[in-house]
Design a protein around this motif. Structure first.
Motif, PDB file in Angstrom:
ATOM      1  N   CYS A  20       0.844  -1.196   0.000  1.00 64.01           N
ATOM      2  CA  CYS A  20       0.000   0.000   0.000  1.00 64.01           C
ATOM      3  C   CYS A  20       0.881   1.248   0.000  1.00 64.01           C
ATOM      4  CB  CYS A  20      -0.906  -0.016   1.222  1.00 64.01           C
ATOM      5  SG  CYS A  20      -1.815   1.525   1.458  1.00 64.01           S
ATOM      6  N   VAL A  22       0.217   4.174   0.889  1.00 65.72           N
ATOM      7  CA  VAL A  22      -0.042   5.077   2.010  1.00 65.72           C
ATOM      8  C   VAL A  22       0.576   4.543   3.300  1.00 65.72           C
ATOM      9  CG1 VAL A  22      -1.798   6.296   3.333  1.00 65.72           C
ATOM     10  CG2 VAL A  22      -2.186   5.786   0.918  1.00 65.72           C
ATOM     11  N   CYS A  23       0.160   3.337   3.730  1.00 62.48           N
ATOM     12  CA  CYS A  23       0.599   2.818   5.030  1.00 62.48           C
ATOM     13  C   CYS A  23       1.799   1.880   4.908  1.00 62.48           C
ATOM     14  CB  CYS A  23      -0.559   2.125   5.738  1.00 62.48           C
ATOM     15  SG  CYS A  23      -1.128   0.653   4.863  1.00 62.48           S
ATOM     16  N   CYS A  35      -4.500   0.186   0.090  1.00 63.49           N
ATOM     17  CA  CYS A  35      -5.190  -0.913   0.758  1.00 63.49           C
ATOM     18  C   CYS A  35      -6.607  -0.511   1.185  1.00 63.49           C
ATOM     19  CB  CYS A  35      -4.391  -1.414   1.957  1.00 63.49           C
ATOM     20  SG  CYS A  35      -4.470  -0.343   3.398  1.00 63.49           S
ATOM     21  N   CYS A  38      -6.868   1.965   4.210  1.00 63.34           N
ATOM     22  CA  CYS A  38      -6.550   3.356   3.866  1.00 63.34           C
ATOM     23  C   CYS A  38      -7.649   3.966   2.998  1.00 63.34           C
ATOM     24  CB  CYS A  38      -5.200   3.448   3.164  1.00 63.34           C
ATOM     25  SG  CYS A  38      -3.814   3.173   4.285  1.00 63.34           S
TER      26      CYS A  38
HETATM   27 ZN   LIG Z   1      -2.778   1.248   3.448  1.00 61.66          ZN
END
Ligand SMILES: [Zn+2]
Length: 239
Positions: A20, A22-23, A35, A38
């Motif tokens: 992912c 983002v995370c 994901c 997120c």
């Molecule tokens: Zn994520």
């Protein structure tokens, strides 16, 4: 250095396509590279679903735009604020493209942006471009264009001055800072088009307004909409 970082992050994204953006968690359900958790937690504005929204209202009365939107709120110390910093200053340009694809697919679904012909990213000054190695708004524009099925005009506009950040400036200062900031160098490529002007973060809109004015002066028969990836919870009044 930033170019090297860009290359490493691009190689990284090839080897870890299921991570992912983002995370950073490894996931099997990543849609748009992000994901499920997120995608659930992102503070989306939903502004692009309706013509009457705070971004459009903010620009009304300053410059004429057709539609205006932002994708998510840029707030506090959230993961999403960090995300913008990562693709803007951290060499992780692939994040801008990933988010652009997602944003573009939402704009397409809304129906309000169906007659957009071309996407123009807000250009960086050549000195800044050289230092950073890339223009994050170009990658954002490319992702959006891919999802929307339109073309990107990367060289239609240029930045004439390497102006300092708008972040700490107030009212009139913001305007002075953006005076004669942009130029149009390929007016014929924008003639009669509905242009979607794209930038990463909307704070006061002074930079975007200056770009809209420049295009409308050079190409009076064009129409312009504005889309940024992020927006502050309260848009700073421009006057
Ligand atoms: Zn994520």
């Amino acid at each position: 250095m930033s170019m090297l970082r860009s290359i490493f992050s691009a190689i990284g994204s090839l080897f870890f396509p299921r991570r992912c953006v983002v995370c950073g968690e490894y996931v099997s359900d990543a849609m748009h590279g992000i994901c499920l958790r997120c995608r659930y937690e992102i503070p989306l504005t939903n502004y692009w679903r309706e013509s009457n929204n705070p971004v459009k209202e903010h620009f009304d009365g300053i410059v004429p735009i057709v539609e205006g939107s932002a994708f998510f709120f840029f707030s506090g110390t959230s993961l999403w604020r960090t995300l913008v910093h990562r693709f803007k200053y951290g060499g992780q340009w692939h994040i801008a493209r990933t988010m652009g694809r997602w944003y573009g697919s939402e704009l397409k679904e809304s129906g309000l942006y169906d007659d957009v012909d071309v996407i123009v990213p807000i250009p960086l000054h050549p000195i800044k471009l050289f230092k950073r190695g890339y223009n994050q708004s170009t990658y954002l524009a490319e992702g959006m264009a891919e999802a929307m099925g339109v073309r990107v005009e990367r060289r239609a506009m240029r930045r004439l001055r390497n102006n300092p950040s708008q972040a700490r400036r107030r009212g009139a200062e913001r305007w002075q800072n953006v005076d004669k900031l942009f130029g149009v160098r390929q007016a014929e490529r924008l003639k009669g088009r509905h242009i979607l002007l794209v930038d990463d973060v909307l704070t006061s809109g002074a930079t975007l307004s200056a770009a809209v004015r420049t295009i409308l002066d050079a190409v009076p028969d064009s129409r312009i909409s504005v889309a940024t990836l992020a927006v502050t919870r309260r848009i700073t009044p421009i006057r």
